[in-house]
Design a protein around this motif. Structure first.
Motif, PDB file in Angstrom:
ATOM      1  N   ASN A 234      -1.381  17.778   7.938  1.00  0.00           N
ATOM      2  CA  ASN A 234      -0.544  16.446   8.383  1.00  0.00           C
ATOM      3  C   ASN A 234      -0.855  15.334   7.628  1.00  0.00           C
ATOM      4  OD1 ASN A 234       1.498  17.748  10.150  1.00  0.00           O
ATOM      5  ND2 ASN A 234      -0.453  18.217  11.391  1.00  0.00           N
ATOM      6  N   TRP A 235      -2.090  15.238   7.197  1.00  0.00           N
ATOM      7  CA  TRP A 235      -2.541  14.005   6.915  1.00  0.00           C
ATOM      8  C   TRP A 235      -3.305  13.930   5.492  1.00  0.00           C
ATOM      9  CZ3 TRP A 235      -1.727   9.053   9.433  1.00  0.00           C
ATOM     10  CH2 TRP A 235      -1.108   9.293  10.536  1.00  0.00           C
ATOM     11  N   THR A 236      -3.275  13.057   4.590  1.00  0.00           N
ATOM     12  CA  THR A 236      -3.882  13.102   3.199  1.00  0.00           C
ATOM     13  C   THR A 236      -5.100  12.034   3.642  1.00  0.00           C
ATOM     14  OG1 THR A 236      -2.040  13.716   1.959  1.00  0.00           O
ATOM     15  CG2 THR A 236      -4.009  12.465   0.856  1.00  0.00           C
ATOM     16  N   ILE A 237      -6.361  12.489   2.916  1.00  0.00           N
ATOM     17  CA  ILE A 237      -7.281  11.394   3.259  1.00  0.00           C
ATOM     18  C   ILE A 237      -7.803  10.820   1.778  1.00  0.00           C
ATOM     19  CG2 ILE A 237      -9.716  10.968   4.034  1.00  0.00           C
ATOM     20  CD1 ILE A 237      -7.601  11.750   6.356  1.00  0.00           C
ATOM     21  N   GLN A 238      -8.151   9.551   1.639  1.00  0.00           N
ATOM     22  CA  GLN A 238      -8.308   9.080   0.544  1.00  0.00           C
ATOM     23  C   GLN A 238      -9.813   8.287   0.659  1.00  0.00           C
ATOM     24  OE1 GLN A 238      -4.158   8.396  -1.415  1.00  0.00           O
ATOM     25  NE2 GLN A 238      -5.393   6.686  -2.098  1.00  0.00           N
TER      26      GLN A 238
ATOM     27  N   LEU B 291       0.819  -1.363   0.042  1.00  0.00           N
ATOM     28  CA  LEU B 291       0.019  -0.052   0.145  1.00  0.00           C
ATOM     29  C   LEU B 291       0.938   1.300   0.119  1.00  0.00           C
ATOM     30  CD1 LEU B 291      -2.946  -0.841   2.606  1.00  0.00           C
ATOM     31  CD2 LEU B 291      -3.086  -0.801   0.046  1.00  0.00           C
ATOM     32  N   MET B 292       2.183   0.999   0.487  1.00  0.00           N
ATOM     33  CA  MET B 292       3.085   2.400   0.513  1.00  0.00           C
ATOM     34  C   MET B 292       4.204   2.112   0.133  1.00  0.00           C
ATOM     35  SD  MET B 292       2.628   3.204   4.809  1.00  0.00           S
ATOM     36  CE  MET B 292       4.007   2.332   4.969  1.00  0.00           C
TER      37      MET B 292
ATOM     38  N   ILE C 233     -15.176   3.811   3.462  1.00  0.00           N
ATOM     39  CA  ILE C 233     -13.925   3.802   4.101  1.00  0.00           C
ATOM     40  C   ILE C 233     -12.921   4.662   3.933  1.00  0.00           C
ATOM     41  CG2 ILE C 233     -12.005   2.188   5.186  1.00  0.00           C
ATOM     42  CD1 ILE C 233     -13.437  -0.164   4.474  1.00  0.00           C
ATOM     43  N   PHE C 234     -12.437   5.405   4.698  1.00  0.00           N
ATOM     44  CA  PHE C 234     -11.361   6.419   4.581  1.00  0.00           C
ATOM     45  C   PHE C 234      -9.937   6.181   4.999  1.00  0.00           C
ATOM     46  CE2 PHE C 234     -15.668   8.267   4.750  1.00  0.00           C
ATOM     47  CZ  PHE C 234     -15.659   8.980   3.512  1.00  0.00           C
ATOM     48  N   ILE C 235      -9.066   6.418   3.959  1.00  0.00           N
ATOM     49  CA  ILE C 235      -7.540   5.907   4.493  1.00  0.00           C
ATOM     50  C   ILE C 235      -6.700   7.493   4.489  1.00  0.00           C
ATOM     51  CG2 ILE C 235      -5.434   5.062   3.478  1.00  0.00           C
ATOM     52  CD1 ILE C 235      -8.484   4.516   1.501  1.00  0.00           C
TER      53      ILE C 235
ATOM     54  N   SER D 217       2.380   7.973   0.060  1.00  0.00           N
ATOM     55  CA  SER D 217       1.536   7.267  -1.138  1.00  0.00           C
ATOM     56  C   SER D 217       1.123   6.155  -0.694  1.00  0.00           C
ATOM     57  CB  SER D 217       2.347   7.606  -2.445  1.00  0.00           C
ATOM     58  OG  SER D 217       2.797   8.830  -2.790  1.00  0.00           O
ATOM     59  N   VAL D 218      -0.237   5.976  -1.083  1.00  0.00           N
ATOM     60  CA  VAL D 218      -0.966   4.642  -1.060  1.00  0.00           C
ATOM     61  C   VAL D 218      -1.576   4.499  -2.287  1.00  0.00           C
ATOM     62  CG1 VAL D 218      -1.064   4.748   1.445  1.00  0.00           C
ATOM     63  CG2 VAL D 218      -3.062   5.482   0.066  1.00  0.00           C
ATOM     64  N   SER D 219      -1.854   3.181  -2.498  1.00  0.00           N
ATOM     65  CA  SER D 219      -2.400   2.452  -3.864  1.00  0.00           C
ATOM     66  C   SER D 219      -3.929   2.127  -3.526  1.00  0.00           C
ATOM     67  CB  SER D 219      -1.408   1.566  -4.462  1.00  0.00           C
ATOM     68  OG  SER D 219      -1.207   0.326  -3.711  1.00  0.00           O
ATOM     69  N   ILE D 220      -4.728   2.724  -2.747  1.00  0.00           N
ATOM     70  CA  ILE D 220      -6.033   2.260  -2.706  1.00  0.00           C
ATOM     71  C   ILE D 220      -6.910   3.544  -2.343  1.00  0.00           C
ATOM     72  CG2 ILE D 220      -5.779   1.904   0.030  1.00  0.00           C
ATOM     73  CD1 ILE D 220      -7.874  -0.379  -0.368  1.00  0.00           C
TER      74      ILE D 220
END
Length: 136
Positions: free
Chosen positions: A78-82, A6-7, A55-57, A62-65
């Motif tokens: 500080n945080w990215t949300i996907q 994922l990272m 669901i939020f990540i 960098s993540v791949s979902i």
């Protein structure tokens, strides 16, 4: 799927902090700031019939979902949300299909709580963070 999958990259703009503060302190601040936007996306996901289980990540890598909805660099946070769904988590093997029923038993009402998959270098876990109710 392993956390390393994922990272695949190092943290974006990795900073060296002098004091060791839990990353969850900054996550809580960002989730409070992002709450209205996250709730709106969750409602859209459900209303449009994409999924009943958004669901939020939350990550600093960098993540791949999922799809980026709040970029930490653009917002100076500080945080990215996907945004993602239970279905994508099962499809990618993050949630084992045999454990889906167990996961759904713990899944909280998405109108009241955001389901957040928090990814930190030490690992990842699900949290349920309540949307703050507005007082008049």
């Amino acid at each position: 799927m392993d956390i390393e999958e994922l990272m695949p990259q190092q943290p974006e703009g990795e900073k060296k902090d002098k004091k060791k503060e839990s990353p969850l302190v900054s996550l809580e601040k960002d989730l409070d700031l992002y709450a209205d936007s996250i709730r709106e996306v969750a409602i859209d996901i459900m209303f449009e019939g994409i999924s009943s289980h958004p669901i939020f990540i939350a990550h600093q890598h960098s993540v791949s979902i999922g799809e980026v909805i709040l970029n930490r660099e653009e917002l100076n946070t500080n945080w990215t949300i996907q945004a993602s769904t239970l279905e994508e988590f099962v499809e990618k093997g993050i949630i084992n299909p045999e454990k889906k029923v167990l996961f759904l038993k713990s899944y909280k009402k998405p109108e009241d709580f955001m389901c957040v998959f928090v990814i930190v270098p030490e690992g990842a876990n699900f949290i349920y963070y309540p949307y703050k109710t507005k007082r008049a």
